[in-house]
Design a protein around this motif. Structure first.
Motif, PDB file in Angstrom:
ATOM      1  N   MET A 129      20.787 -61.057 -29.913  1.00 32.31           N
ATOM      2  CA  MET A 129      20.441 -59.768 -30.522  1.00 32.31           C
ATOM      3  C   MET A 129      19.853 -60.013 -31.914  1.00 32.31           C
ATOM      4  SD  MET A 129      22.667 -56.271 -30.873  1.00 32.31           S
ATOM      5  CE  MET A 129      22.173 -55.569 -29.325  1.00 32.31           C
ATOM      6  N   GLU A 132      27.230 -58.115 -16.600  1.00 32.26           N
ATOM      7  CA  GLU A 132      26.958 -58.889 -15.379  1.00 32.26           C
ATOM      8  C   GLU A 132      28.174 -59.673 -14.903  1.00 32.26           C
ATOM      9  OE1 GLU A 132      25.024 -58.956 -18.134  1.00 32.26           O
ATOM     10  OE2 GLU A 132      22.895 -59.067 -17.620  1.00 32.26           O
ATOM     11  N   THR A 160      25.507 -45.444 -20.405  1.00 33.39           N
ATOM     12  CA  THR A 160      24.501 -44.619 -21.089  1.00 33.39           C
ATOM     13  C   THR A 160      23.557 -45.493 -21.911  1.00 33.39           C
ATOM     14  OG1 THR A 160      25.864 -44.125 -23.057  1.00 33.39           O
ATOM     15  CG2 THR A 160      26.070 -42.615 -21.208  1.00 33.39           C
ATOM     16  N   PRO A 165      28.883 -56.486 -25.454  1.00 30.74           N
ATOM     17  CA  PRO A 165      28.715 -57.913 -25.759  1.00 30.74           C
ATOM     18  C   PRO A 165      28.342 -58.244 -27.202  1.00 30.74           C
ATOM     19  CG  PRO A 165      26.788 -57.099 -24.595  1.00 30.74           C
ATOM     20  CD  PRO A 165      27.740 -55.944 -24.715  1.00 30.74           C
ATOM     21  N   GLU A 166      27.826 -57.263 -27.940  1.00 29.70           N
ATOM     22  CA  GLU A 166      27.324 -57.546 -29.282  1.00 29.70           C
ATOM     23  C   GLU A 166      28.420 -57.251 -30.325  1.00 29.70           C
ATOM     24  OE1 GLU A 166      25.802 -58.039 -32.815  1.00 29.70           O
ATOM     25  OE2 GLU A 166      24.891 -58.874 -30.995  1.00 29.70           O
ATOM     26  N   GLY A 184      29.988 -58.899 -21.226  1.00 27.54           N
ATOM     27  CA  GLY A 184      28.714 -58.400 -20.715  1.00 27.54           C
ATOM     28  C   GLY A 184      28.897 -57.752 -19.337  1.00 27.54           C
ATOM     29  N   GLU A 207      33.597 -47.957 -19.647  1.00 27.53           N
ATOM     30  CA  GLU A 207      32.259 -47.710 -20.202  1.00 27.53           C
ATOM     31  C   GLU A 207      31.568 -49.054 -20.426  1.00 27.53           C
ATOM     32  OE1 GLU A 207      31.664 -44.855 -23.408  1.00 27.53           O
ATOM     33  OE2 GLU A 207      29.766 -45.837 -23.907  1.00 27.53           O
ATOM     34  N   ARG A 246      24.986 -35.739 -23.387  1.00 35.77           N
ATOM     35  CA  ARG A 246      26.175 -36.595 -23.357  1.00 35.77           C
ATOM     36  C   ARG A 246      27.437 -35.776 -23.120  1.00 35.77           C
ATOM     37  NH1 ARG A 246      25.302 -41.903 -25.290  1.00 35.77           N
ATOM     38  NH2 ARG A 246      23.505 -42.168 -26.645  1.00 35.77           N
ATOM     39  N   TYR A 306      20.838 -49.201 -35.755  1.00 39.82           N
ATOM     40  CA  TYR A 306      20.842 -48.409 -34.509  1.00 39.82           C
ATOM     41  C   TYR A 306      21.267 -46.948 -34.733  1.00 39.82           C
ATOM     42  CZ  TYR A 306      21.483 -47.088 -29.675  1.00 39.82           C
ATOM     43  OH  TYR A 306      21.386 -46.428 -28.480  1.00 39.82           O
ATOM     44  N   SER A 343      29.088 -50.106 -24.648  1.00 38.36           N
ATOM     45  CA  SER A 343      29.440 -48.893 -25.406  1.00 38.36           C
ATOM     46  C   SER A 343      28.783 -48.829 -26.781  1.00 38.36           C
ATOM     47  CB  SER A 343      30.958 -48.785 -25.540  1.00 38.36           C
ATOM     48  OG  SER A 343      31.491 -50.011 -25.987  1.00 38.36           O
ATOM     49  N   PRO A 358      19.922 -57.644 -19.116  1.00 41.06           N
ATOM     50  CA  PRO A 358      18.925 -58.536 -18.515  1.00 41.06           C
ATOM     51  C   PRO A 358      18.892 -58.476 -16.984  1.00 41.06           C
ATOM     52  CG  PRO A 358      20.102 -59.656 -20.279  1.00 41.06           C
ATOM     53  CD  PRO A 358      20.791 -58.333 -20.084  1.00 41.06           C
ATOM     54  N   THR A 408      18.462 -52.179 -20.910  1.00 39.98           N
ATOM     55  CA  THR A 408      18.565 -53.365 -21.778  1.00 39.98           C
ATOM     56  C   THR A 408      19.223 -54.560 -21.089  1.00 39.98           C
ATOM     57  OG1 THR A 408      18.712 -51.969 -23.743  1.00 39.98           O
ATOM     58  CG2 THR A 408      19.563 -54.187 -23.968  1.00 39.98           C
ATOM     59  N   MET A 434      27.884 -54.358 -32.934  1.00 38.30           N
ATOM     60  CA  MET A 434      27.956 -53.019 -32.321  1.00 38.30           C
ATOM     61  C   MET A 434      29.426 -52.673 -32.075  1.00 38.30           C
ATOM     62  SD  MET A 434      24.901 -51.732 -31.831  1.00 38.30           S
ATOM     63  CE  MET A 434      23.822 -51.180 -30.552  1.00 38.30           C
TER      64      MET A 434
HETATM   65  C1  LIG Z   1      20.530 -48.853 -26.528  1.00 40.83           C
HETATM   66  S1  LIG Z   1      22.157 -49.427 -26.768  1.00 40.83           S
HETATM   67  C2  LIG Z   1      23.129 -48.096 -26.054  1.00 40.83           C
HETATM   68  C3  LIG Z   1      24.517 -48.019 -26.604  1.00 40.83           C
HETATM   69  C4  LIG Z   1      25.376 -46.868 -26.081  1.00 40.83           C
HETATM   70  N1  LIG Z   1      25.747 -47.074 -24.711  1.00 40.83           N
HETATM   71  C5  LIG Z   1      24.683 -45.526 -26.235  1.00 40.83           C
HETATM   72  O1  LIG Z   1      24.702 -44.724 -25.310  1.00 40.83           O
HETATM   73  O2  LIG Z   1      24.165 -45.257 -27.326  1.00 40.83           O
HETATM   74  C6  LIG Z   1      22.270 -50.678 -25.507  1.00 40.83           C
HETATM   75  C7  LIG Z   1      23.611 -51.382 -25.498  1.00 40.83           C
HETATM   76  O3  LIG Z   1      23.661 -52.282 -24.378  1.00 40.83           O
HETATM   77  C8  LIG Z   1      24.334 -53.442 -24.799  1.00 40.83           C
HETATM   78  N2  LIG Z   1      24.032 -54.555 -23.897  1.00 40.83           N
HETATM   79  C9  LIG Z   1      23.023 -55.445 -23.977  1.00 40.83           C
HETATM   80  N3  LIG Z   1      23.127 -56.359 -22.996  1.00 40.83           N
HETATM   81  C10 LIG Z   1      24.231 -56.021 -22.286  1.00 40.83           C
HETATM   82  C11 LIG Z   1      24.873 -56.609 -21.153  1.00 40.83           C
HETATM   83  N4  LIG Z   1      24.396 -57.695 -20.572  1.00 40.83           N
HETATM   84  N5  LIG Z   1      26.008 -56.013 -20.710  1.00 40.83           N
HETATM   85  C12 LIG Z   1      26.487 -54.899 -21.305  1.00 40.83           C
HETATM   86  N6  LIG Z   1      25.917 -54.309 -22.366  1.00 40.83           N
HETATM   87  C13 LIG Z   1      24.800 -54.870 -22.849  1.00 40.83           C
HETATM   88  C14 LIG Z   1      23.819 -53.651 -26.210  1.00 40.83           C
HETATM   89  O4  LIG Z   1      24.633 -54.548 -26.945  1.00 40.83           O
HETATM   90  C15 LIG Z   1      23.856 -52.236 -26.739  1.00 40.83           C
HETATM   91  O5  LIG Z   1      25.098 -51.904 -27.287  1.00 40.83           O
END
Ligand SMILES: C[S@@+](CC[C@H](N)C(=O)[O-])C[C@H]1O[C@@H](n2cnc3c(N)ncnc32)[C@H](O)[C@@H]1O
Length: 198
Positions: free
Chosen positions: A1, A88, A103, A61-62, A86, A38, A25, A9, A41, A110, A108, A65
């Protein structure tokens, strides 16, 4: 990230969240019941909106965040726990969640199909999955524009793809879609699906 994405964000999304996304939402998250998972998140924007669920386990995962989301746990009406993981590879046993909430995440992740297969594994049989996503629009010119913009957008917004065919992935993972609501000319959708076995 990237360095800046998790830091900016909430500021970048704030106006859109307050003016447009909040009611979408609220309507969706209000349907989450029982033991809820969730996925991704983020900064915990959904956390204060859960009012029907018994408890929420969220994965993100981040780390940055996740850290920001801890503030929103305090605003929540129900117990919420966030785990660094994550989508997956979910660290849960089979068929333990009544509802899975996703949501603005499948754009995002992969490997969205792998994540949906994992969601199906941990979701109870006949459990529900509630999604709010932006997707590839069903319009030739605008859809091509999304394809064209995606490589740049993806670099700017930490892997976010504007042109994901999310409905296709949900069906391919084996979920039964019960309803789809379209917003903003179909760029954003909410989906209610069930983990039904045939
Ligand atoms: C655009 S943000 C959305 C955050 C929140 N769910 C929302 O509704 O605002 C995308 C989120 O997906 C997470 N993300 C990225 N890769 C992911 C993965 N492999 N598994 C789960 N979450 C992931 C990011 O870290 C980030 O928090």
């Amino acid at each position: 990230m990237s360095y800046w994405f998790p830091r900016l964000y909430d500021h970048l999304m704030g106006p859109l969240e307050q003016k447009k996304f909040r009611r979408i939402r609220e309507k969706l998250i209000g349907k989450a019941k029982g033991k809820v998972l969730e996925i991704g998140s983020g900064t915990g924007i959904n956390f204060p909106l859960y009012d029907q669920a018994d408890q929420v386990v969220a994965i993100e995962p981040e780390p940055l965040m996740l850290k920001q989301s801890l503030n929103r746990i305090r605003q929540a009406k129900i117990p919420i726990e966030v785990i660094e993981a994550g989508g997956e590879q979910l660290p849960f046993a089979d068929h333990v969640f009544d509802t899975v909430v996703v949501t603005l995440v499948l754009c995002t992740i992969p490997n969205p199909l792998k994540a949906l297969q994992e969601i199906r594994r941990v979701c109870k049989v006949d459990g529900q999955i509630l999604l709010f996503e932006h997707v590839k629009i069903d319009h030739q010119v605008l859809g091509s524009l999304q394809d064209w913009l995606t490589p740049v957008w993806k670099r700017l917004c930490d892997g976010c793809c504007l042109n994901r065919d999310t409905i296709h992935y949900i069906k391919e993972a084996g979920f039964k879609i019960h309803s789809i609501e379209k917003y903003y000319k179909g760029i954003f959708i909410t989906i209610e699906a069930r983990n039904q076995y045939y």
